[in-house]
Design a protein around this motif. Structure first.
Motif, PDB file in Angstrom:
ATOM      1  N   PRO A 197      39.644   6.597  -4.026  1.00 42.35           N
ATOM      2  CA  PRO A 197      39.643   5.126  -4.131  1.00 42.35           C
ATOM      3  C   PRO A 197      41.028   4.551  -3.883  1.00 42.35           C
ATOM      4  CG  PRO A 197      38.485   6.127  -5.993  1.00 42.35           C
ATOM      5  CD  PRO A 197      39.176   7.244  -5.269  1.00 42.35           C
ATOM      6  N   GLU A 198      41.061   3.404  -3.233  1.00 44.52           N
ATOM      7  CA  GLU A 198      42.332   2.713  -3.022  1.00 44.52           C
ATOM      8  C   GLU A 198      42.885   2.251  -4.372  1.00 44.52           C
ATOM      9  OE1 GLU A 198      44.147   2.165  -0.345  1.00 44.52           O
ATOM     10  OE2 GLU A 198      42.779   3.252   0.982  1.00 44.52           O
ATOM     11  N   HIS A 379      36.779  11.796  -8.911  1.00 37.51           N
ATOM     12  CA  HIS A 379      38.002  11.064  -9.251  1.00 37.51           C
ATOM     13  C   HIS A 379      37.911  10.351 -10.607  1.00 37.51           C
ATOM     14  CE1 HIS A 379      39.182  11.960  -5.178  1.00 37.51           C
ATOM     15  NE2 HIS A 379      38.085  11.383  -4.732  1.00 37.51           N
ATOM     16  N   GLU A 425      34.593  -1.639  -9.850  1.00 42.77           N
ATOM     17  CA  GLU A 425      35.552  -0.544  -9.686  1.00 42.77           C
ATOM     18  C   GLU A 425      35.325   0.576 -10.695  1.00 42.77           C
ATOM     19  OE1 GLU A 425      37.694  -0.340  -7.319  1.00 42.77           O
ATOM     20  OE2 GLU A 425      37.704  -2.380  -6.501  1.00 42.77           O
ATOM     21  N   ASN A 428      36.929   3.944 -10.037  1.00 41.30           N
ATOM     22  CA  ASN A 428      38.340   3.902  -9.642  1.00 41.30           C
ATOM     23  C   ASN A 428      39.220   3.911 -10.893  1.00 41.30           C
ATOM     24  OD1 ASN A 428      40.895   3.390  -8.599  1.00 41.30           O
ATOM     25  ND2 ASN A 428      40.176   1.818  -7.162  1.00 41.30           N
ATOM     26  N   THR A 430      42.332   3.899 -11.295  1.00 36.03           N
ATOM     27  CA  THR A 430      43.522   3.043 -11.270  1.00 36.03           C
ATOM     28  C   THR A 430      43.209   1.624 -11.722  1.00 36.03           C
ATOM     29  OG1 THR A 430      43.227   2.309  -8.969  1.00 36.03           O
ATOM     30  CG2 THR A 430      44.404   4.386  -9.329  1.00 36.03           C
TER      31      THR A 430
END
Length: 547
Positions: A197-198, A379, A425, A428, A430
């Motif tokens: 993921p970005e 992730h 998200e 993700n 982050t």
């Protein structure tokens, strides 16, 4: 949860620090309340098909029965090292699925008599258990993990006859207890890597405590019905090969339907008395569905995700190797749009201390076909480095634009931490923020470990929902030191949370755990799933709340 292994669901809650864990453990040992008197004897329940079920209440012996005069046997395990090859990478998930056939019009007819059509036992299992209160199967006396079920004692000291006026001494047996030492060896093909993921930056924000809310008064708590196992109204043993199981995590997966997710599950060959073994059709987790809106007489299960006729499928696979990965236990589920999410914990091993276990990591899996098949995120995982991970046993709840994650360390002696992530998200890491000292702070390992405890004391098997009618949050969990399953309420997810309100005493329901809320509960009628280690099955409970 399960609670859920190589010992009972249950698992091994660690501590954020060794001091915290030690204090909690001392509390567990020293603060045990006076045991309540057993309930009057009653015959085992029988379903509408005449099949004998389980009674999870602690009851007096059957009148006229004679107690066993023999002294107990003390079994002493003797660890025996055993090298176990572990292929790396391991086998991928088996996503074989079938379209379930409709159940017979006659509820007492077995849908697959060629697979299961055995008469039910006429002798009910004991209603009490020697497993300490608050322990679970996967945590205290789990299923085997490649260890023989039939290991015979190597030596035994028979009990001596009691002298006149004396006391008979128990016999002592020594049992070999294989202690696997995993040895990695080359395995199959590695799974296809998932895109990373970005990175997302979510600005910090204040999150002060809200004013306390007036807690409801619990007027009554009753056992409604047995949900799973032999003798249940759902007849899950005959219909889906679900004889023994635990947990019962629930969420509304789509309008008019509730997903019901169970932990370690056993089929043909399972016997009452806790979790089964590898020879009893062991699956780490299975998923059923229910459209039943009238819960006053029980929870009806419509079907299960199946991999063959009348056989509930394992959703998230596990290696089933002690000291590597014993099992994969679901801890919560939720939906965002058409995507289903499941939080889980990868169990490394169960502890000999009841209610304790050690995880490899907590993680998130997702499904885009309404729960038929699932994919573990590569992730969205929270590693349990040095055993201090704060979000190993997570419960996630969507609300507005956010999904809130409540978490505890592995085992039952940890405190509750809180995080949140934008609903877009979830996978993700982050994008997560942790609640630290009244603020939402950015994702980082230090902030994760520093998440401020939401309440004093320890908790396990969290179940949390937001009630639209009262505009309040409801939290149910096992308070192991207090020997209770309790309810707390709050106006905001970070609190202030009310003082714990007792719902179920493990003096009344020996070795009970869980407390997973049905999503169609209300501010006045709280329905939740309860697991009992002795019968190793799941029950529906109803608490009447007075506001």
């Amino acid at each position: 949860m399960g609670l859920l292994r190589s010992a009972p669901i249950p698992r091994s809650h660690l501590r954020t620090t060794s001091i915290l864990a030690g204090a909690a453990l001392l509390g567990l040992v020293c603060v045990k309340p006076t045991a309540a008197a057993p309930h009057p004897w009653a015959p085992a329940p029988v379903n509408s098909c005449g099949e004998v079920g389980f009674d999870p209440l602690a009851r007096e012996p059957e009148p006229g029965s004679t107690p066993d005069p023999r002294p107990p046997t003390i079994q002493i395990p003797v660890p025996v090292p055993e090298f176990v090859p572990v292929p790396i990478p391991g086998p991928g998930p088996d996503n074989t699925r079938i379209e379930p056939e409709a159940l017979p019009a006659d509820p007492c007819a077995n849908p697959c008599p060629d697979i299961r059509d055995a008469p039910k036992p006429t002798t009910p299992p004991p209603t009490t258990t020697t497993v300490p209160e608050g322990s679970q199967r996967s945590e205290s006396t789990p299923p085997t993990t490649g260890e023989p079920n039939d290991a015979q004692p190597q030596s035994a000291t028979p009990s001596a006859p009691a002298p006149p006026g004396g006391i008979a001494l128990p016999s002592i047996e020594f049992h070999p207890d294989p202690e696997p030492i995993p040895v990695p060896v080359p395995g199959g093909e590695a799974p296809e890597p998932q895109p990373v993921p970005e990175p997302v930056y979510v600005p910090p924000a204040p999150a002060p405590l809200a004013a306390p809310v007036a807690p409801p008064r619990v007027e009554n708590v009753r056992l409604v019905d047995q949900i799973t196992g032999p003798g249940s109204g759902n007849r899950t043993d005959m219909r889906w090969q679900v004889d023994g199981t635990d947990l019962g995590v629930m969420w509304e997966n789509r309008p008019g339907e509730v997903a019901v997710l169970f932990g370690d599950t056993f089929g043909k060959g399972w016997e009452p008395g806790g979790a089964g073994g590898a020879d009893a059709d062991w699956r780490s987790n299975v998923l059923g569905f229910s459209s039943d809106r009238d819960l006053s007489d029980g929870l009806t299960l419509d079907t299960f995700v199946q991999d063959s006729r009348c056989h509930a499928a394992e959703l998230l696979n596990s290696r089933k190797i002690k000291n590597f990965e014993v099992t994969t236990i679901p801890t919560s589920g939720f939906a965002v749009g058409d995507r289903q999410y499941m939080t889980y914990m990868s169990i490394n091993r169960w502890s000999r201390i009841p209610g304790m276990w050690w995880t490899n990591h907590g993680g998130i899996a997702w499904s885009d076909d309404n729960g038929r098949t699932w994919t573990k995120s590569q992730h969205a995982m929270w590693d349990n480095l040095f055993g201090i991970g704060r979000f190993q046993v997570a419960t996630m709840v969507p609300h507005g634009d956010w999904v809130y994650m409540f978490g505890t360390p592995n085992g039952r002696m940890g405190v509750i931490g809180l995080a949140r992530v934008p609903a877009t998200e979830v996978l993700n890491k982050t994008a997560y923020q942790y609640w630290v000292a009244g603020n939402w702070v950015p994702a980082s390992t230090p902030n994760e470990l520093l998440a401020t405890p939401l309440v004093l004391g320890t908790a396990s098997e969290l179940s949390i929902r937001y009630d639209q009618t009262s505009a309040e949050w409801q939290m149910v969990y096992l308070d192991a030191p207090a020997h209770q399953i309790v309810l707390r309420t709050a106006a905001e997810p970070q609190g202030t949370w009310s003082e714990p309100i007792p719902l179920v005493s493990t003096n009344d329901y020996p070795a009970a755990y869980g407390g997973f809320i049905h999503p169609w509960s209300t501010d006045r009628d709280l329905y939740f799933a309860l697991s009992a280690w002795g019968s190793y099955n799941v029950y529906l409970m109803h608490a009447t709340l007075n506001r």
